[in-house]
Write a protein that holds these residues in place. Structure first.
Motif, PDB file in Angstrom:
ATOM      1  N   TYR A  65      -8.997  -5.679  -5.239  1.00 11.43           N
ATOM      2  CA  TYR A  65      -8.272  -4.682  -6.024  1.00 11.43           C
ATOM      3  C   TYR A  65      -7.289  -3.906  -5.148  1.00 11.43           C
ATOM      4  O   TYR A  65      -6.130  -3.689  -5.535  1.00 11.43           O
ATOM      5  CB  TYR A  65      -9.256  -3.715  -6.683  1.00 11.43           C
ATOM      6  CG  TYR A  65      -8.576  -2.471  -7.198  1.00 11.43           C
ATOM      7  CD1 TYR A  65      -7.885  -2.480  -8.402  1.00 11.43           C
ATOM      8  CD2 TYR A  65      -8.593  -1.292  -6.455  1.00 11.43           C
ATOM      9  CE1 TYR A  65      -7.221  -1.352  -8.856  1.00 11.43           C
ATOM     10  CE2 TYR A  65      -7.943  -0.158  -6.907  1.00 11.43           C
ATOM     11  CZ  TYR A  65      -7.263  -0.198  -8.103  1.00 11.43           C
ATOM     12  OH  TYR A  65      -6.605   0.927  -8.538  1.00 11.43           O
ATOM     13  N   LEU A  66      -7.735  -3.490  -3.970  1.00 10.96           N
ATOM     14  CA  LEU A  66      -6.848  -2.746  -3.068  1.00 10.96           C
ATOM     15  C   LEU A  66      -5.646  -3.589  -2.666  1.00 10.96           C
ATOM     16  O   LEU A  66      -4.515  -3.087  -2.593  1.00 10.96           O
ATOM     17  CB  LEU A  66      -7.623  -2.290  -1.835  1.00 10.96           C
ATOM     18  CG  LEU A  66      -8.629  -1.157  -2.043  1.00 10.96           C
ATOM     19  CD1 LEU A  66      -9.360  -0.855  -0.738  1.00 10.96           C
ATOM     20  CD2 LEU A  66      -7.914   0.094  -2.550  1.00 10.96           C
ATOM     21  N   TRP A  67      -5.866  -4.862  -2.399  1.00 14.35           N
ATOM     22  CA  TRP A  67      -4.754  -5.739  -2.054  1.00 14.35           C
ATOM     23  C   TRP A  67      -3.777  -5.865  -3.218  1.00 14.35           C
ATOM     24  O   TRP A  67      -2.555  -5.807  -3.022  1.00 14.35           O
ATOM     25  CB  TRP A  67      -5.282  -7.124  -1.654  1.00 14.35           C
ATOM     26  CG  TRP A  67      -5.649  -7.237  -0.216  1.00 14.35           C
ATOM     27  CD1 TRP A  67      -6.900  -7.203   0.341  1.00 14.35           C
ATOM     28  CD2 TRP A  67      -4.743  -7.390   0.887  1.00 14.35           C
ATOM     29  NE1 TRP A  67      -6.846  -7.316   1.700  1.00 14.35           N
ATOM     30  CE2 TRP A  67      -5.527  -7.443   2.070  1.00 14.35           C
ATOM     31  CE3 TRP A  67      -3.369  -7.498   0.973  1.00 14.35           C
ATOM     32  CZ2 TRP A  67      -4.958  -7.594   3.330  1.00 14.35           C
ATOM     33  CZ3 TRP A  67      -2.791  -7.643   2.238  1.00 14.35           C
ATOM     34  CH2 TRP A  67      -3.580  -7.685   3.395  1.00 14.35           C
ATOM     35  N   GLY A  68      -4.306  -6.040  -4.417  1.00 16.66           N
ATOM     36  CA  GLY A  68      -3.421  -6.166  -5.577  1.00 16.66           C
ATOM     37  C   GLY A  68      -2.610  -4.908  -5.809  1.00 16.66           C
ATOM     38  O   GLY A  68      -1.395  -4.969  -6.044  1.00 16.66           O
ATOM     39  N   ALA A  69      -3.267  -3.734  -5.756  1.00  9.85           N
ATOM     40  CA  ALA A  69      -2.548  -2.480  -5.945  1.00  9.85           C
ATOM     41  C   ALA A  69      -1.532  -2.255  -4.842  1.00  9.85           C
ATOM     42  O   ALA A  69      -0.406  -1.794  -5.091  1.00  9.85           O
ATOM     43  CB  ALA A  69      -3.548  -1.321  -5.991  1.00  9.85           C
ATOM     44  N   GLY A  70      -1.907  -2.590  -3.598  1.00 11.68           N
ATOM     45  CA  GLY A  70      -0.977  -2.416  -2.493  1.00 11.68           C
ATOM     46  C   GLY A  70       0.247  -3.316  -2.608  1.00 11.68           C
ATOM     47  O   GLY A  70       1.381  -2.880  -2.360  1.00 11.68           O
ATOM     48  N   LEU A  71       0.032  -4.574  -3.009  1.00 14.35           N
ATOM     49  CA  LEU A  71       1.159  -5.502  -3.146  1.00 14.35           C
ATOM     50  C   LEU A  71       2.092  -5.082  -4.279  1.00 14.35           C
ATOM     51  O   LEU A  71       3.319  -5.121  -4.122  1.00 14.35           O
ATOM     52  CB  LEU A  71       0.635  -6.919  -3.384  1.00 14.35           C
ATOM     53  CG  LEU A  71      -0.036  -7.597  -2.182  1.00 14.35           C
ATOM     54  CD1 LEU A  71      -0.629  -8.937  -2.587  1.00 14.35           C
ATOM     55  CD2 LEU A  71       0.980  -7.793  -1.049  1.00 14.35           C
ATOM     56  N   LEU A  72       1.523  -4.691  -5.417  1.00 14.08           N
ATOM     57  CA  LEU A  72       2.375  -4.267  -6.527  1.00 14.08           C
ATOM     58  C   LEU A  72       3.126  -2.987  -6.166  1.00 14.08           C
ATOM     59  O   LEU A  72       4.313  -2.842  -6.475  1.00 14.08           O
ATOM     60  CB  LEU A  72       1.536  -4.055  -7.781  1.00 14.08           C
ATOM     61  CG  LEU A  72       2.314  -3.646  -9.043  1.00 14.08           C
ATOM     62  CD1 LEU A  72       3.347  -4.709  -9.405  1.00 14.08           C
ATOM     63  CD2 LEU A  72       1.378  -3.393 -10.212  1.00 14.08           C
ATOM     64  N   GLY A  73       2.428  -2.046  -5.510  1.00 19.26           N
ATOM     65  CA  GLY A  73       3.102  -0.831  -5.079  1.00 19.26           C
ATOM     66  C   GLY A  73       4.226  -1.120  -4.107  1.00 19.26           C
ATOM     67  O   GLY A  73       5.317  -0.533  -4.193  1.00 19.26           O
ATOM     68  N   ALA A  74       3.973  -2.054  -3.169  1.00 20.87           N
ATOM     69  CA  ALA A  74       5.022  -2.424  -2.215  1.00 20.87           C
ATOM     70  C   ALA A  74       6.200  -3.098  -2.921  1.00 20.87           C
ATOM     71  O   ALA A  74       7.365  -2.863  -2.579  1.00 20.87           O
ATOM     72  CB  ALA A  74       4.441  -3.352  -1.152  1.00 20.87           C
ATOM     73  N   LEU A  75       5.900  -3.922  -3.922  1.00 18.01           N
ATOM     74  CA  LEU A  75       6.971  -4.574  -4.679  1.00 18.01           C
ATOM     75  C   LEU A  75       7.832  -3.540  -5.402  1.00 18.01           C
ATOM     76  O   LEU A  75       9.069  -3.613  -5.377  1.00 18.01           O
ATOM     77  CB  LEU A  75       6.372  -5.562  -5.680  1.00 18.01           C
ATOM     78  CG  LEU A  75       7.351  -6.238  -6.647  1.00 18.01           C
ATOM     79  CD1 LEU A  75       8.365  -7.086  -5.873  1.00 18.01           C
ATOM     80  CD2 LEU A  75       6.614  -7.085  -7.671  1.00 18.01           C
ATOM     81  N   TYR A  76       7.182  -2.577  -6.044  1.00 21.87           N
ATOM     82  CA  TYR A  76       7.929  -1.528  -6.741  1.00 21.87           C
ATOM     83  C   TYR A  76       8.773  -0.706  -5.770  1.00 21.87           C
ATOM     84  O   TYR A  76       9.930  -0.363  -6.065  1.00 21.87           O
ATOM     85  CB  TYR A  76       6.963  -0.612  -7.496  1.00 21.87           C
ATOM     86  CG  TYR A  76       6.484  -1.166  -8.814  1.00 21.87           C
ATOM     87  CD1 TYR A  76       7.159  -2.210  -9.441  1.00 21.87           C
ATOM     88  CD2 TYR A  76       5.355  -0.654  -9.452  1.00 21.87           C
ATOM     89  CE1 TYR A  76       6.721  -2.720 -10.649  1.00 21.87           C
ATOM     90  CE2 TYR A  76       4.913  -1.154 -10.667  1.00 21.87           C
ATOM     91  CZ  TYR A  76       5.597  -2.188 -11.256  1.00 21.87           C
ATOM     92  OH  TYR A  76       5.171  -2.688 -12.462  1.00 21.87           O
ATOM     93  N   LEU A  77       8.215  -0.370  -4.611  1.00 28.43           N
ATOM     94  CA  LEU A  77       8.983   0.383  -3.620  1.00 28.43           C
ATOM     95  C   LEU A  77      10.186  -0.414  -3.132  1.00 28.43           C
ATOM     96  O   LEU A  77      11.275   0.142  -2.942  1.00 28.43           O
ATOM     97  CB  LEU A  77       8.081   0.763  -2.448  1.00 28.43           C
ATOM     98  CG  LEU A  77       7.082   1.897  -2.685  1.00 28.43           C
ATOM     99  CD1 LEU A  77       6.187   2.078  -1.473  1.00 28.43           C
ATOM    100  CD2 LEU A  77       7.817   3.201  -2.990  1.00 28.43           C
TER     101      LEU A  77
END
Length: 419
Positions: A95-107
């Motif tokens: 879950y942390l990896w998924g949230a981190g990747l999506l957050g990084a994509l949005y940034l």
């Protein structure tokens, strides 16, 4: 990361969002765009308040009727007892990896958009005067920074220092692009209703809603229902801005404005982080056109009813039931499965008050019920007591009586408990 807390949080957001969607569906033709949008504030309250915090005592709590916390706690206990604790930890890391990747994509998308906007040429004097004239005409503030670049529609980018981005003159004008009651100084520029739409977004800081929605999507990246609900929030934000445009320009322009939106419809909904988004998918445009059709058809008093429903739903979404429980009914135990479920349910039960905790303890002593005893058993005593409960059920020797309870039940009733 405790995956059970995340699941409980996401499930609570989904439950509240679906209730809001149901209310909107029931009153869809009896609410104007403003109420369709503001009722989503209930979801915002659920998103911002931590899942285990119930700050408002209320007669009604949604999560008293839908005990998500208890279900998740039972799931956590079962996972530990069945040997799936390591798998739950792995899911938490995923879950942390998924949230981190999506957050990084949005940034990354936001940084790229900001760079493209910064490199776009500034609007010339004629365009600036055109925008300022529209702002003055409708009592809005203009925008200090106006950029011109290729885009399917204009938008406001940024929250602290907003930038108005308008399509360049080389963009082919779509249907209805200039149907707005005013001629643009350069052919191909948006008409005044389109510019007014974005200026109203800027006035009401609707970009903040876009940012919050994408933040909710990052936290709930695995939940498709949350994505659908947040898409409804964004579209209702645009529908409300459409209504504001009609309130400024007059209801008689509703037909022309609706045709303008149809001309700006696209086959998909482009994702822009930290912006407004006037253009949308055909499905979203259909909803917005329906809201324009209902403009000024909504009865005035329906707003009072909607406000009451919204407040009740908001309080019950973040509140806790005010009534104090007196334990729970002990189910009939006729098999090992019944005993397992009863003990698990009792283990997940939490007394509402200290008085109820004492009441449960005294009742467990008086009735010698293994279920009531499990409800008041200290955490470190639970494994030994489970063995005792199984031995008691199967009729085996139960010499290992838990010392936490007096052997003579009458002794417990001789004590008095003071606050």
């Amino acid at each position: 990361m405790d995956i059970w807390v995340i699941w409980e949080y996401s499930a609570s957001v989904t439950v509240i969002g679906l209730l809001i969607w149901l209310i909107k569906l029931i009153f869809h033709d009896k609410l104007d765009a403003r109420w369709h949008y503001y009722i989503w504030l209930v979801l915002l309250a659920r998103v911002l308040v931590p899942v285990h915090v119930r700050p408002v005592p209320t007669p009604l709590s949604i999560f008293q009727e839908i005990p998500l916390g208890k279900w998740m706690e039972m799931g956590r206990i079962l996972a530990q007892e069945k040997g799936y604790a390591e798998l739950c930890g792995l899911l938490g890391r995923a879950y942390l990896w998924g949230a981190g990747l999506l957050g990084a994509l949005y940034l990354a998308m936001w940084a790229m958009l900001r760079l493209q906007v910064a490199l776009a040429p500034k609007a010339d004097r004629a365009v600036r005067e055109y925008v300022e004239g529209i702002a003055a005409k409708y009592g809005c503030k203009g925008c200090r920074d106006i950029r011109v670049r290729r885009s399917p529609s204009p938008y406001v980018c940024g929250l602290v220092h907003p930038v108005l981005v308008i399509p360049g003159p080389d963009r082919p004008a779509g249907r209805g692009c200039r149907r707005s009651g005013g001629e643009a100084p350069v052919p191909g520029l948006p008409g005044e209703q389109v510019i007014l739409h974005e200026l109203l977004h800027k006035r009401h800081r609707d970009v903040l809603v876009n940012i919050l929605v994408h933040g909710v999507r990052v936290v709930n990246w695995f939940n498709p229902l949350v994505w659908l609900l947040t898409a409804g929030v964004l579209n209702d934000s645009e529908a409300l801005c459409d209504q504001r445009v009609l309130e400024h320009c007059g209801g008689e322009t509703a037909r022309d404005y609706g045709e303008l939106l149809i001309g700006m419809g696209t086959g998909r909904n482009p994702v822009r982080i930290g912006t407004s988004n006037m253009a949308g998918s055909y499905r979203d445009m259909k909803i917005r056109i329906r809201r324009i059709r209902d403009f000024k058809r909504v009865p005035g008093k329906i707003g009072v009813v909607t406000l009451c429903i919204t407040l009740i739903l908001a309080v019950s979404a973040i509140g806790s039931a005010a009534e104090e429980g007196q334990g729970f009914p002990v189910p009939a135990i006729g098999s090992e499965k019944d005993l397992e479920r009863a003990l698990l349910y009792a283990r997940c039960y939490h007394a509402h008050t200290p008085e109820e905790a004492v009441y449960l303890f005294l009742r467990s002593c008086r009735e010698c019920s293994p279920v009531y005893r499990m409800a008041v058993m200290p955490e470190d005593e639970i494994p030994r007591y489970q063995e005792y409960a199984w031995a008691w059920f199967s009729g085996q020797d139960t010499e290992g009586y838990p010392a936490y309870f007096p052997r003579e039940t009458g002794i417990a009733w001789k004590y008095r408990v003071y606050n």
